[in-house]
Every structure is written in structure tokens, then in C-alpha cells.
Enzyme design. Structure first.
Site, PDB file in Angstrom:
ATOM      1  N   LYS A   1       0.834  -1.203   0.000  1.00 21.01           N
ATOM      2  CA  LYS A   1       0.000   0.000   0.000  1.00 21.01           C
ATOM      3  C   LYS A   1       0.870   1.255   0.000  1.00 21.01           C
ATOM      4  O   LYS A   1       1.896   1.321   0.674  1.00 21.01           O
ATOM      5  CB  LYS A   1      -0.895  -0.031   1.235  1.00 21.01           C
ATOM      6  CG  LYS A   1      -1.905   1.098   1.361  1.00 21.01           C
ATOM      7  CD  LYS A   1      -2.732   0.896   2.621  1.00 21.01           C
ATOM      8  CE  LYS A   1      -3.769   1.984   2.838  1.00 21.01           C
ATOM      9  NZ  LYS A   1      -4.572   1.766   4.065  1.00 21.01           N
TER      10      LYS A   1
ATOM     11  N   SER B   1      -9.891  -0.434   7.066  1.00 26.35           N
ATOM     12  CA  SER B   1      -9.168  -0.204   5.817  1.00 26.35           C
ATOM     13  C   SER B   1      -8.558  -1.447   5.197  1.00 26.35           C
ATOM     14  O   SER B   1      -8.207  -1.439   4.023  1.00 26.35           O
ATOM     15  CB  SER B   1      -8.059   0.838   6.037  1.00 26.35           C
ATOM     16  OG  SER B   1      -8.607   2.133   6.074  1.00 26.35           O
TER      17      SER B   1
ATOM     18  N   SER C   1      -9.464   2.017   3.122  1.00 24.58           N
ATOM     19  CA  SER C   1      -8.583   2.744   2.231  1.00 24.58           C
ATOM     20  C   SER C   1      -7.593   1.869   1.469  1.00 24.58           C
ATOM     21  O   SER C   1      -6.964   2.313   0.525  1.00 24.58           O
ATOM     22  CB  SER C   1      -7.804   3.788   3.030  1.00 24.58           C
ATOM     23  OG  SER C   1      -6.972   3.171   3.989  1.00 24.58           O
TER      24      SER C   1
END
Length: 407
Positions: free
Chosen positions: A79, A178, A154
Site C-alpha cells: 500500500k 481499511s 482505504s
């Protein structure tokens, strides 16, 4: 099985056995990114030159008979909130559009030490702050199963990349769903470890260079196979060097087959009703578990109420995120809290109160948190697992009209 959709554990075993080279496996994923990523927009940064050099080095080390790590030669992405030495790390924010860290986040460094080849970064909400995945730098990430829908957030780019076979494994982060939300929306496995199990250092937010760890936030893996979560977690978990007064040692499994386990199911609740389709899928899981011999009690609950726990959690979340507003904005929020702007017990009023709470109030909430933990610990003395929905719906259509509060 197609290597692009094989588990990370299987690929790692093939690499160690010489059935496939790291360079060939890397090229496979790079080719898939080039071909499929424009439609999904999950992978936003790629360093193919460095990754190929590292893959060739991994193949050569194996040929020399050197001792290798559990992820040796495995190509993967992480990420874009996790700092990567020499590779762009933006957290989806305009002000970090040129940020190239001088060192890896601790968890990323541990992946490399285990042998992983980090070839790219995946998209996220700006500063990991939404339940969808889009930002002004890289645009919107689509759900690979239906591009009209969101992959969640996210860590949406992470989940979408894993689901589409663009990477062998992923490392995301989670403070308010997330990892779990995108895993649910994209049909992959995700794990939010217990707080403090994996060092957060090198994650943005907080600001680059932050040493102290944010309350509630964690780093954890996403994968196509549940066993891969353990593989990745073993590589990244453990204390920071300066905190090494303890050693991580998890207890062994309580049983050897599903017949040895007793669980519970909390599929619906008046505080958060779920869609019938989600309930049907989870009910099928209960039937499968029961058919395999596991005992699943649909009525067992810990001694707490979901709505009250959620209110406690959101208060602690906003307290953890209080560094987000600028000094001027925070002063305005404090003034609003004093004057009572926002009405009586509205979402805005609660946000203002929580984000500006005094430390005395935080200590009260932290005591409540300790009591909730005790309730869960007591529940798991008699139960091995609790089956419950990640979110109450399937993946939602894209909707960027309201960016919402922090994720």
C-alpha cells in the site's frame, strides 16, 4: 493452477524448489499490471528495473545454494501509505507527490528480509482517509469484479490488485476497516492484527519521520489464501528493536479439526442491520461449518452492546486522528466544542467533542476500552471464533460526493 492466482505460499514453495524463477514470476505480474491495471487502477507506482535486478539476485542466490527466507524471490506490492526506500510514497496526497523515502517502513524492511521483491505500490484514499479508494494524484481504483463499484478503502488498491492477480501478496493498513472492508468488497482475505503486533513506523499518516505509533492503527496483510495471512504475518510481526524486552509467541491451536472448535455467529443486530444477500452468504458458511463438525451458536454474545462499543470506538478514533486538522482548524474546533455549536448529540457535535477531548476524558474512555477487552477475553474462554459480517452490504457503486471522515 495459474501462477497469477496461486497462493503466495505455493509460489514461494515453487520458487524454492526451482519450478519457477523469481524473474519469470515477476515478469508475469508486470505483464498483468501492464495489460489489466489500466481498467482497475490498483497499482500506481512500479519500479521494474530495481525489481528485476533483485529477482535475478534472488535466482542466483538460490542457484548457489544459499539459505533463503520464507518469501524468497516472491514479487509483491504494498500500500502506498507504507514508505519504500528509493520508491515513491505519496499516501495519495498532493503534498507528497515527490516523496521518495530514504528507508523502508519497518514492516516493508521485514518483508524484504524475508526475501520478498517489492515491485510496486497500490492506490489508497488520500492519507488513508476514506471507505473508498480515490485521490487527486492517481484517480479512482475500481473493483475488479465490477468496475462500476468501489473496491472499498482505504486499502482498496491492495485488495483489488490481489483479487485481479496483479500481485502475489499485499501489505495494507487499518484503523477503521481499511483492510477488512476492501477484503470483503473484493472477495479476498485480509487480517487486521492486534494493535502493536506489527510496527507501524514508516506508515503515513502520521507525518513522514514519525516515531510514535498512532492509537488503533495497524499494518496487516491481504492475500488470496487464508494461509498466506499467517505467512506474511510471521514475516512482519514482532517488536521494534528498542522494544525487544518481549518475544512474540502465540499459543498453539486449541484443536486439530473443526470438530474440536466451538464458535458463535453474530450475523445481524438492530444497531447495524445487514442486507439479506450478505446474511444468506454468511448463513451458508454456518451450514458448511456445522456440516464439518464445528459447533456454531447463533445466539452467543459477549457481555456488551454493539452500539455502545461503536460509540466508544469512534470517540477513540477521533482522538487518535486529532493531529489531522491544522493548528488554526483545531482552535476553531475547540471553540465550537466550548460554545456547543453543531446541535445536541449530532454527528458533527460528537466529532467536535471527540477530536478535541481533554486527556482526562481519553483516560475515561481508555478504561472503558479495557473493560470491553475483558468482555471479549471472557467470551473467547468458551468460544474459539465469532463469525460476523465485515460490512452490511456487498461492494457499493462509486460515490465521491462525500469524502467522509477518516478511515
Amino acid at each position: 493452477m495459474d501462477a497469477a492466482f496461486a497462493s503466495a505460499g505455493e509460489l514461494a514453495a515453487r520458487l524454492r524448489g526451482g519450478e519457477v524463477s523469481s524473474r519469470d514470476l515477476l515478469d508475469l505480474f508486470l505483464e498483468r499490471v501492464e495489460k489489466l491495471n489500466p481498467r482497475i487502477n490498483a497499482v500506481v507506482t512500479v519500479d521494474a528495473v530495481r525489481a528485476r535486478a533483485e529477482a535475478e539476485g534472488a535466482d542466483e542466490a538460490l542457484a548457489r545454494g544459499e539459505e533463503v527466507g520464507p518469501l524468497h524471490g516472491l514479487p509483491m506490492t504494498v500500500k502506498d501509505s507504507l514508505e519504500t526506500e528509493g520508491m515513491l510514497t505519496t499516501s495519495g496526497a498532493d503534498e507528497l507527490a515527490g516523496h521518495v523515502p530514504a528507508k523502508d517502513a519497518v514492516a516493508v524492511a521485514r518483508l524484504r528480509s524475508a526475501g520478498a521483491i517489492i515491485f510496486g505500490k497500490t492506490n489508497l484514499a488520500t492519507y488513508a482517509g476514506d471507505v473508498q479508494t480515490f485521490n487527486d494524484l492517481f484517480g479512482t481504483t475500481n473493483n475488479p469484479w465490477s468496475t462500476a463499484r468501489s473496491p472499498g478503502g482505504s486499502s482498496g488498491g491492495a485488495a483489488a490488485a490481489v483479487a485481479a492477480g496483479l500481485t502475489a501478496l499485499e501489505l495494507g493498513s487499518d484503523i477503521a476497516g481499511s483492510i477488512r472492508n476492501p477484503a470483503h468488497y473484493c472477495g479476498v482475505f485480509g487480517h487486521k492484527p492486534s494493535y502493536g503486533l506489527v510496527p507501524l513506523r514508516g506508515h503515513i499518516p502520521g507525518p513522514p519521520g514519525t516515531l510514535a505509533e498512532m492509537d488503533l492503527a495497524v499494518v496487516g496483510p491481504l492475500a488470496r489464501d487464508a494461509d498466506d495471512l499467517e505467512l506474511a504475518l510471521d514475516a512482519v510481526a514482532g517488536p521494534l528493536p528498542e522494544d525487544a524486552a518481549y518475544r512474540l509467541r502465540l499459543p498453539p491451536a486449541r484443536g486439530s479439526s473443526l470438530q474440536d472448535y466451538r464458535g458463535a455467529a453474530w450475523l445481524d443486530d438492530p444497531f447495524c442491520p445487514i442486507d439479506s444477500e450478505v446474511g444468506e452468504v454468511l448463513s451458508e458458511v454456518i451450514d458448511v461449518l456445522g456440516g464439518a463438525g464445528a459447533k456454531v451458536d447463533p445466539e452467543a454474545r459477549p457481555d456488551l452492546r454493539l452500539g455502545e462499543t461503536h460509540r466508544l470506538y469512534t470517540a477513540l478514533l477521533q482522538a487518535a486522528l486529532c493531529r489531522g486538522p491544522s493548528d488554526e482548524e483545531f482552535d476553531e474546533l475547540q471553540q465550537a466544542a466550548i460554545t456547543g455549536e453543531g446541535g445536541d448529540d449530532t454527528p458533527i457535535k460528537r466529532y467536535v467533542k471527540d477530536v478535541t477531548m481533554p486527556h482526562r476524558r481519553w483516560l475515561e474512555l481508555n478504561e472503558q476500552r479495557a473493560r470491553v477487552r475483558r468482555a471479549w477475553a471472557s467470551f473467547f474462554e468458551d468460544h474459539d471464533f465469532l463469525l460476523c459480517p465485515i460490512t452490511p452490504t456487498a461492494a457499493l457503486p462509486h460515490d465521491q460526493t462525500d469524502r467522509g471522515l477518516s478511515q
